[in-house]
Design a protein around this motif. Structure first.
Motif, mmCIF file in Angstrom:
data_model
loop_
_atom_site.group_PDB
_atom_site.id
_atom_site.type_symbol
_atom_site.label_atom_id
_atom_site.label_comp_id
_atom_site.label_asym_id
_atom_site.label_seq_id
_atom_site.Cartn_x
_atom_site.Cartn_y
_atom_site.Cartn_z
ATOM 1 N N ASN A 190 105.584 106.417 88.860
ATOM 2 C CA ASN A 190 106.165 106.605 87.535
ATOM 3 C C ASN A 190 106.171 105.305 86.747
ATOM 4 O OD1 ASN A 190 106.879 108.935 86.261
ATOM 5 N ND2 ASN A 190 109.053 108.745 86.604
ATOM 6 N N ARG A 191 106.421 104.201 87.442
ATOM 7 C CA ARG A 191 106.414 102.890 86.788
ATOM 8 C C ARG A 191 105.025 102.594 86.216
ATOM 9 N NH1 ARG A 191 108.084 100.066 90.907
ATOM 10 N NH2 ARG A 191 110.301 100.320 90.445
ATOM 11 N N ILE A 192 103.989 102.919 87.000
ATOM 12 C CA ILE A 192 102.607 102.701 86.542
ATOM 13 C C ILE A 192 102.289 103.621 85.364
ATOM 14 C CG2 ILE A 192 100.178 102.964 87.209
ATOM 15 C CD1 ILE A 192 101.064 102.219 90.088
ATOM 16 N N ALA A 193 102.703 104.899 85.466
ATOM 17 C CA ALA A 193 102.445 105.873 84.394
ATOM 18 C C ALA A 193 103.108 105.451 83.087
ATOM 19 C CB ALA A 193 102.943 107.252 84.812
ATOM 20 N N LYS A 194 104.307 104.903 83.171
ATOM 21 C CA LYS A 194 105.013 104.460 81.964
ATOM 22 C C LYS A 194 104.313 103.263 81.323
ATOM 23 C CE LYS A 194 109.584 106.217 83.188
ATOM 24 N NZ LYS A 194 110.954 105.887 83.650
ATOM 25 N N ARG A 195 103.788 102.355 82.144
ATOM 26 C CA ARG A 195 103.036 101.216 81.601
ATOM 27 C C ARG A 195 101.777 101.702 80.882
ATOM 28 N NH1 ARG A 195 104.106 98.260 86.541
ATOM 29 N NH2 ARG A 195 101.996 98.744 87.237
ATOM 30 N N GLU A 196 101.085 102.656 81.498
ATOM 31 C CA GLU A 196 99.871 103.196 80.882
ATOM 32 C C GLU A 196 100.200 103.946 79.595
ATOM 33 O OE1 GLU A 196 98.303 105.468 84.104
ATOM 34 O OE2 GLU A 196 97.119 103.782 84.894
ATOM 35 N N LEU A 197 101.325 104.654 79.591
ATOM 36 C CA LEU A 197 101.758 105.363 78.390
ATOM 37 C C LEU A 197 102.039 104.388 77.253
ATOM 38 C CD1 LEU A 197 102.658 107.962 76.932
ATOM 39 C CD2 LEU A 197 104.924 107.640 77.923
ATOM 40 N N GLU A 198 102.702 103.299 77.560
ATOM 41 C CA GLU A 198 102.977 102.286 76.540
ATOM 42 C C GLU A 198 101.690 101.753 75.927
ATOM 43 O OE1 GLU A 198 105.319 99.290 78.423
ATOM 44 O OE2 GLU A 198 107.099 100.584 78.645
ATOM 45 N N GLY A 199 100.687 101.517 76.774
ATOM 46 C CA GLY A 199 99.400 101.027 76.281
ATOM 47 C C GLY A 199 98.715 102.046 75.386
ATOM 48 N N GLU A 200 98.784 103.323 75.764
ATOM 49 C CA GLU A 200 98.162 104.378 74.959
ATOM 50 C C GLU A 200 98.865 104.553 73.619
ATOM 51 O OE1 GLU A 200 96.864 106.693 79.048
ATOM 52 O OE2 GLU A 200 98.588 107.381 77.878
ATOM 53 N N LEU A 201 100.178 104.429 73.617
ATOM 54 C CA LEU A 201 100.931 104.545 72.362
ATOM 55 C C LEU A 201 100.600 103.386 71.420
ATOM 56 C CD1 LEU A 201 104.416 105.691 73.743
ATOM 57 C CD2 LEU A 201 102.820 107.062 72.395
ATOM 58 N N LYS A 202 100.454 102.191 71.970
ATOM 59 C CA LYS A 202 100.074 101.034 71.146
ATOM 60 C C LYS A 202 98.664 101.216 70.578
ATOM 61 C CE LYS A 202 102.987 97.611 73.477
ATOM 62 N NZ LYS A 202 103.007 96.426 74.374
ATOM 63 N N GLN A 203 97.767 101.736 71.412
ATOM 64 C CA GLN A 203 96.395 101.989 70.964
ATOM 65 C C GLN A 203 96.390 102.999 69.821
ATOM 66 O OE1 GLN A 203 93.864 103.489 74.070
ATOM 67 N NE2 GLN A 203 91.980 103.269 72.875
ATOM 68 N N ARG A 204 97.219 104.031 69.935
ATOM 69 C CA ARG A 204 97.305 105.030 68.868
ATOM 70 C C ARG A 204 97.859 104.422 67.585
ATOM 71 N NH1 ARG A 204 100.856 110.405 69.804
ATOM 72 N NH2 ARG A 204 102.531 108.910 69.429
ATOM 73 N N GLU A 205 98.844 103.538 67.713
ATOM 74 C CA GLU A 205 99.422 102.878 66.536
ATOM 75 C C GLU A 205 98.386 102.045 65.802
ATOM 76 O OE1 GLU A 205 102.799 100.619 67.690
ATOM 77 O OE2 GLU A 205 103.944 102.361 68.391
ATOM 78 N N VAL A 206 97.561 101.346 66.587
ATOM 79 C CA VAL A 206 96.511 100.513 65.984
ATOM 80 C C VAL A 206 95.521 101.376 65.205
ATOM 81 C CG1 VAL A 206 94.539 99.006 66.484
ATOM 82 C CG2 VAL A 206 96.707 98.665 67.690
ATOM 83 N N LEU A 207 95.122 102.492 65.794
ATOM 84 C CA LEU A 207 94.180 103.391 65.122
ATOM 85 C C LEU A 207 94.810 104.021 63.885
ATOM 86 C CD1 LEU A 207 92.617 105.142 68.248
ATOM 87 C CD2 LEU A 207 91.420 103.633 66.653
ATOM 88 N N MET A 208 96.090 104.390 63.980
ATOM 89 C CA MET A 208 96.789 104.971 62.829
ATOM 90 C C MET A 208 96.848 103.964 61.690
ATOM 91 S SD MET A 208 97.750 108.141 63.368
ATOM 92 C CE MET A 208 99.152 108.411 62.289
ATOM 93 N N ALA A 209 97.088 102.696 62.025
ATOM 94 C CA ALA A 209 97.160 101.646 61.004
ATOM 95 C C ALA A 209 95.805 101.442 60.340
ATOM 96 C CB ALA A 209 97.638 100.344 61.634
ATOM 97 N N SER A 210 94.726 101.644 61.112
ATOM 98 C CA SER A 210 93.382 101.400 60.576
ATOM 99 C C SER A 210 92.962 102.430 59.524
ATOM 100 C CB SER A 210 92.358 101.387 61.715
ATOM 101 O OG SER A 210 92.171 102.687 62.231
ATOM 102 N N ILE A 211 93.578 103.625 59.554
ATOM 103 C CA ILE A 211 93.180 104.651 58.585
ATOM 104 C C ILE A 211 94.082 104.676 57.353
ATOM 105 C CG2 ILE A 211 92.247 106.098 60.431
ATOM 106 C CD1 ILE A 211 94.666 107.938 60.069
ATOM 107 N N LYS A 212 95.180 103.912 57.386
ATOM 108 C CA LYS A 212 96.104 103.923 56.252
ATOM 109 C C LYS A 212 95.463 103.356 54.991
ATOM 110 C CE LYS A 212 100.476 103.954 58.725
ATOM 111 N NZ LYS A 212 101.722 103.217 59.070
ATOM 112 N N THR A 213 94.507 102.440 55.166
ATOM 113 C CA THR A 213 93.841 101.835 54.013
ATOM 114 C C THR A 213 92.932 102.820 53.291
ATOM 115 O OG1 THR A 213 92.090 101.064 55.490
ATOM 116 C CG2 THR A 213 93.895 99.528 55.010
ATOM 117 N N ASP A 214 92.541 103.881 54.005
ATOM 118 C CA ASP A 214 91.646 104.872 53.400
ATOM 119 C C ASP A 214 92.216 106.276 53.614
ATOM 120 O OD1 ASP A 214 89.509 105.721 51.976
ATOM 121 O OD2 ASP A 214 87.995 105.321 53.514
ATOM 122 N N MET A 215 93.539 106.398 53.444
ATOM 123 C CA MET A 215 94.211 107.653 53.721
ATOM 124 C C MET A 215 93.730 108.794 52.823
ATOM 125 S SD MET A 215 96.232 109.191 55.706
ATOM 126 C CE MET A 215 97.178 107.936 56.558
#
Length: 407
Positions: A190-215
């Motif tokens: 579970n500790r490993i899964a939570k670390r991986e989840l945090e990384g995936e959420l950050k990756q999603r945030e970065v991608l979401m930020a990249s499309i805001k300029t051309d929303m």
């Protein structure tokens, strides 16, 4: 308290505690089965959604893929937490049971020791004969003989009870040790899964930020996609209602709107289809559900809500599409600037296959379970291969996911 009553209570307690442990074990097995299923789903997601290079996919598609992975990861963490919590309760139960068993075992041993001493003091056959001969009458002698026999039987039962309790205690100690190991393993996973989840959420945030300029551009694409989906919904609903109306007219019924008036053959087919809920084969050989059934907000624009009538299954490029059950092809529909859709009737049920690149059947064909009816379309612009899949009962759309067997 009499010795016989004490023994009875101990045996009943042992049976009750054992049944409780079995119930907890069954629940743990079900949770482990669910966890293995989710791990398999995660493996499928990685194989089908994350093996291609990122540049081959659109940003929107990447966000959707990561979101699908995040949802499965959260489900994995939830199930693992449930397993760990259940193990904690089982460990506590076993620890209490071990304490109780030790107390009961000691009582049995003390009682048995007292009986051995008493038996030793009166062990001669002469004393037993004298005990019988000193009876006032035959009835009293008979009762004393019965007492001697019962006492011997009780001694034997006490010895067996000690053996049973000792064995049960040994089993519980081994089980407790294994449970503690399993719990520690689950906590680490579970500790490993939570670390991986945090990384995936950050990756999603970065991608979401990249499309805001051309929303504006993305919002336009999403709106267009929603309009096309709404139009497809209308066309499928129209085709199903027309199919039902034509079948009812053929059977001499015209008053039942939207409901199939089944012939004996169609009724049997409907019943067979319905009895296979949760056991239907998948419409593709390998796939993972990327888009769920029901209402969902857009990942990129919270103002847009789409009510999805299909599940969307991500699969391999050039995958065959297979019928999930025996039936008859009732319609093949191609929208303007769209891809083919196949409707198959299974009595009063319909299965619908959306976003095909090839169609290998024609209207009126009788289809068997697992028969290849076409191929899934692969979108080069988005880099994904998605099959839309639906199930209807008459003209009412159902969530198809519970109908499919676990991969």
């Amino acid at each position: 308290m009499s010795k016989t009553r004490l023994y009875t209570i101990l045996v009943i307690g042992l049976l009750l505690s054992t049944s409780t442990l079995f119930a907890q074990s069954d629940k743990q097995k079900k949770l482990e089965l669910q966890r293995q299923q989710v791990l398999k789903e995660m493996k499928q997601i990685n194989a089908l959604l994350f093996t291609k290079k990122k540049e081959e996919k659109s940003v929107i598609t990447l966000i959707e893929d990561i979101n699908a992975k995040v949802n499965v990861r959260k489900n994995l963490i939830r199930i693992t937490n449930e397993q760990a919590n259940l193990l904690t309760r089982e460990i506590n139960t076993n620890q209490k049971e071990i304490t109780s068993l030790r107390t009961q075992l000691q009582e049995l041993k003390d009682d048995y020791a007292a009986m051995v001493v008493k038996s030793y003091k009166s062990k001669s056959e002469q004393s037993k004969v004298m005990f019988l001969l000193s009876s006032d009458n035959f009835q009293q002698a008979y009762k004393r003989l019965q007492y001697i026999r019962q006492y011997r039987e009780y001694q034997k039962e006490q010895g067996e009870a000690i053996k049973t309790k000792t064995k049960e205690l040994q089993v519980l100690n081994i089980q407790l040790s294994k449970q503690k190991e399993d719990k520690q393993k689950l906590i680490e996973e579970n500790r490993i899964a939570k670390r991986e989840l945090e990384g995936e959420l950050k990756q999603r945030e970065v991608l979401m930020a990249s499309i805001k300029t051309d929303m504006g551009k993305f919002a336009s694409q999403i709106k267009k996609k929603k309009q096309e989906a709404d139009q497809l919904d209308k066309e499928i609903n129209r085709l199903i209602r027309e199919t039902i109306a034509a079948a009812n007219k053929k059977s001499g019924t015209t008053s039942s709107k939207g409901k199939y008036v089944e012939t004996p053959e169609a009724k049997k087919l409907s019943s067979n289809f319905e009895s296979n809920r949760g056991k239907l084969g998948w419409p593709v050989s390998r796939g993972v559900i990327k888009g769920k059934f029901g209402k969902r907000r857009s990942l990129t624009d919270n103002a847009i809500t789409q009510n999805y009538k299909s599940i969307y299954i991500a699969t391999d490029t050039n995958s065959d599409v297979k019928s999930v059950f025996n039936g008859v092809v009732t319609a093949i529909h191609v929208m303007k600037r769209g891809n083919p859709t196949i409707l198959i009737s299974h009595g009063s049920y319909f299965s619908v296959y959306i976003n095909l690149s090839e169609v290998h059947v024609k209207k009126g064909d009788k289809i068997t379970t697992g028969q290849v009816i076409g191929k899934v379309f692969s979108n080069k612009a988005t880099g994904e291969t998605l099959l839309g899949f639906r199930i209807y009962k008459n003209d009412q759309v159902l969530d198809p996911e519970p109908w499919l067997a676990k991969f």
